[in-house]
Design a protein around this motif. Structure first.
Motif, short mmCIF file in Angstrom:
data_model
loop_
_atom_site.label_atom_id
_atom_site.label_comp_id
_atom_site.label_asym_id
_atom_site.label_seq_id
_atom_site.Cartn_x
_atom_site.Cartn_y
_atom_site.Cartn_z
N ALA B 9 4.06 82.77 57.77
CA ALA B 9 3.37 83.86 57.99
C ALA B 9 1.79 83.88 57.07
O ALA B 9 1.95 83.58 55.82
CB ALA B 9 3.84 85.22 57.90
N ILE B 10 0.83 84.01 57.68
CA ILE B 10 -0.45 83.69 57.29
C ILE B 10 -1.36 85.26 57.55
O ILE B 10 -1.36 85.41 58.71
CB ILE B 10 -1.25 82.41 57.20
CG1 ILE B 10 -0.41 81.39 56.95
CG2 ILE B 10 -2.79 82.76 56.88
CD1 ILE B 10 -1.41 80.09 57.40
N ALA B 11 -1.52 86.00 56.49
CA ALA B 11 -2.22 87.10 56.80
C ALA B 11 -3.91 86.66 56.79
O ALA B 11 -4.40 86.03 56.15
CB ALA B 11 -2.11 88.19 55.77
N VAL B 12 -4.54 87.31 57.96
CA VAL B 12 -5.96 87.06 58.06
C VAL B 12 -6.69 88.21 58.25
O VAL B 12 -6.37 89.13 59.06
CB VAL B 12 -6.20 85.88 59.05
CG1 VAL B 12 -5.35 84.63 58.99
CG2 VAL B 12 -5.82 86.44 60.36
N PRO B 13 -7.99 88.35 57.93
CA PRO B 13 -8.71 89.47 58.16
C PRO B 13 -9.32 89.39 59.69
O PRO B 13 -9.65 90.59 60.12
CB PRO B 13 -9.89 89.61 57.34
CG PRO B 13 -10.11 87.89 56.79
CD PRO B 13 -8.66 87.24 57.00
#
Lengths: 134, 134
Positions: B9-13
């Motif tokens: 999982a990659i958190a992105v704005p």
């Protein structure tokens, strides 16, 4: 362009302790440590059914993961490596689309003896991406 | 205990921009965005031959990834999700070995409608680990 996830790399300050955590606590198969002085790391692989986790500990002066561990003292997920069929074609396509390749832009021989490149994390939302030709 | 890597999982704005980067620039197949208000995120999946990448954008107040993005403004790799056969057996074995389970220690129903648990990153060298029963 992107193929399989070849590995997810995790930088750790203590490879023996991390090996024990993945092997004993999490019950995964972990390979014997390999010192790769030309890459400035010692690695073990956590072997999973569909991909692998690469645990990295700094080796020697000027390790490429030293700065990361200075900022993340207990360790952390360092990069994701994707397989590509043709690394030169992939690089040229990425550059055409405005992505930045780290270093001089020429593939290097990576820890698996295959040509690799790294892409600038600022172009991919803080994720350091490695491409490996397989 | 650990099975396949279910996802990274990659958190992105900015999910739309991240989707474009993975789809157009990196040439990967990306699913349509799903809003999961009960999990405080909107997600898309980057579908790769052996696993998937989950791109996460905060949704609503109190998103579980808001603090992470406050510290990592451009985004970053947030967690790795491993599959397990029996999440209760895995949890009990982990606790016996001294690992800490986040929250009240009971599995929750995750974004894939399967029972999930998260393990304390301090016990795993700065890596947030999700376990999902499949």
């Amino acid at each position: 362009m992107l193929g399989r996830v070849n590995h997810v790399a995790i930088a750790v300050p203590d490879l023996a302790a991390a090996t024990a955590a993945y092997n004993t606590t999490l019950g995964a198969k972990v390979t014997a440590p390999q010192a790769l002085p030309e890459h400035g790391v010692t690695v073990v692989f956590v072997e999973l059914p569909n991909t692998k986790i690469e645990l990295l500990e700094p080796l020697g002066e000027g390790s490429p993961i030293a700065a990361f561990l200075a900022k993340n003292a207990s360790g952390g997920i360092h990069h994701i490596c994707y397989e590509v069929e043709d690394i030169i074609a992939a690089r040229d396509e990425l550059k055409k689309n405005g992505a930045r390749v780290l270093g001089d832009g020429e593939p290097k021989i990576g820890a698996h003896n295959k040509p690799v490149l790294f892409l600038h994390p600022k172009d991919f939302f803080g994720t350091l991406i490695e491409l490996e030709q397989v």
